[in-house]
Write an enzyme that holds these catalytic residues in place. Sequence first.
Site, short mmCIF file in Angstrom:
data_model
loop_
_atom_site.label_atom_id
_atom_site.label_comp_id
_atom_site.label_asym_id
_atom_site.label_seq_id
_atom_site.Cartn_x
_atom_site.Cartn_y
_atom_site.Cartn_z
N VAL A 196 0.94 -2.30 1.44
CA VAL A 196 0.20 -1.34 0.61
C VAL A 196 -0.64 -0.44 1.50
CG1 VAL A 196 -1.53 -1.10 -1.21
CG2 VAL A 196 0.13 -2.97 -1.30
N LYS A 197 -0.66 0.85 1.17
CA LYS A 197 -1.50 1.78 1.93
C LYS A 197 -2.85 1.87 1.22
CE LYS A 197 -0.84 5.96 4.69
NZ LYS A 197 -0.87 5.24 5.97
#
Length: 357
Positions: A196-197
């Site tokens: 996940v960013k």
Amino acid sequence: MKFEIHPTDHPTSDKDRAAKLADPGFGRVFTDHMAIVRYTQGKGWHDARVESRANFPLDPALAVLHYAQEIFEGLKAYKRDDGGVNLFRPDANARRFQSSADRMAMAQLPESVFIDAVEQVVRIDRAWIPGGEGSLYLRPFMIASEVFLGVKPSAEYIFAVIASPVGSYFKGGPAPVSIWVSEHYTRAAVGGTGAVKCGGNYAASLRAQAEAIEHGCDQVVFLDAVERRYVEELGGMNVFFVFDDGSLLTPPLGTILPGITRDSIIQLARDAGKQVREEVYSIEQWRADAASGKLKEAFACGTAAVISPIGKVRSASGDFVINGGAAGPVAMGLRKQLVDIQYGRTNDPHNWIRKVL
């Protein structure tokens, strides 16, 4: 969804903008406008606007400040030789943004709204796009904006896009970088948020990055959280290895970020007939292959840096050098090919380019 356009009443003068573009650095200079869309549970996404870049009013109980529901993306706009402007694979950024939102229990932003918001900012602030090897770095992000104290998904969100003209990510351009092997800190575990960013991933990497700097290195590389021996990724970039048989290896997805530059490099290498393996690779093997000459190159990649050769690896267990500390032909060849596609200087066989102007 249609964006209302409200140009700033106080645009930066041509003289001041030119002065800022002369040496923008990375992420320190910002354009005049931003795009913003709001989400309210029961109402959905609404009030899409492009307006003057300004501060958000932040209530002290804003959800993002306490429970870190926040995600972001990074992509660039590139000025073509004919004066037009390209985006590189914004659809891939939009899909990754949706994936990040899903993992963080946030509202899903439609792909079309993501891309439209990015394009609107590029159009209104096109004068901020540097020429040459510069570009306009675009930062779409979403924050939880409900005012409450309680551990649950927010019922309100703000999505916004800001823009920053940038030069080279590393001082001196794509010269070989040195990296520090983190043996005390890990980045992510299976089932976590490694893919996940989100801001929390990067915040957790900062202490290890500081340790790298303390040891005279440019970047940190993380090992897996279980056995502490398999290479995962750098603090903000994916990593590739090039061997004497011409093949490439990159760590598999799962606990690392599915980089768009990473995916593009895999495709370009395979287009050229090279074997690309997505397999685990230990730090011990990296050291041994560098010593024997089996490993010819190693490089990091990401939107900001594109491709950066790795020249030296340092750790508490000792240092080793790759390719004599010099940039290798595979990394530099892939970098040129990728950059030429982004700037519209060569063919785009996979239709990665989206022309905005």
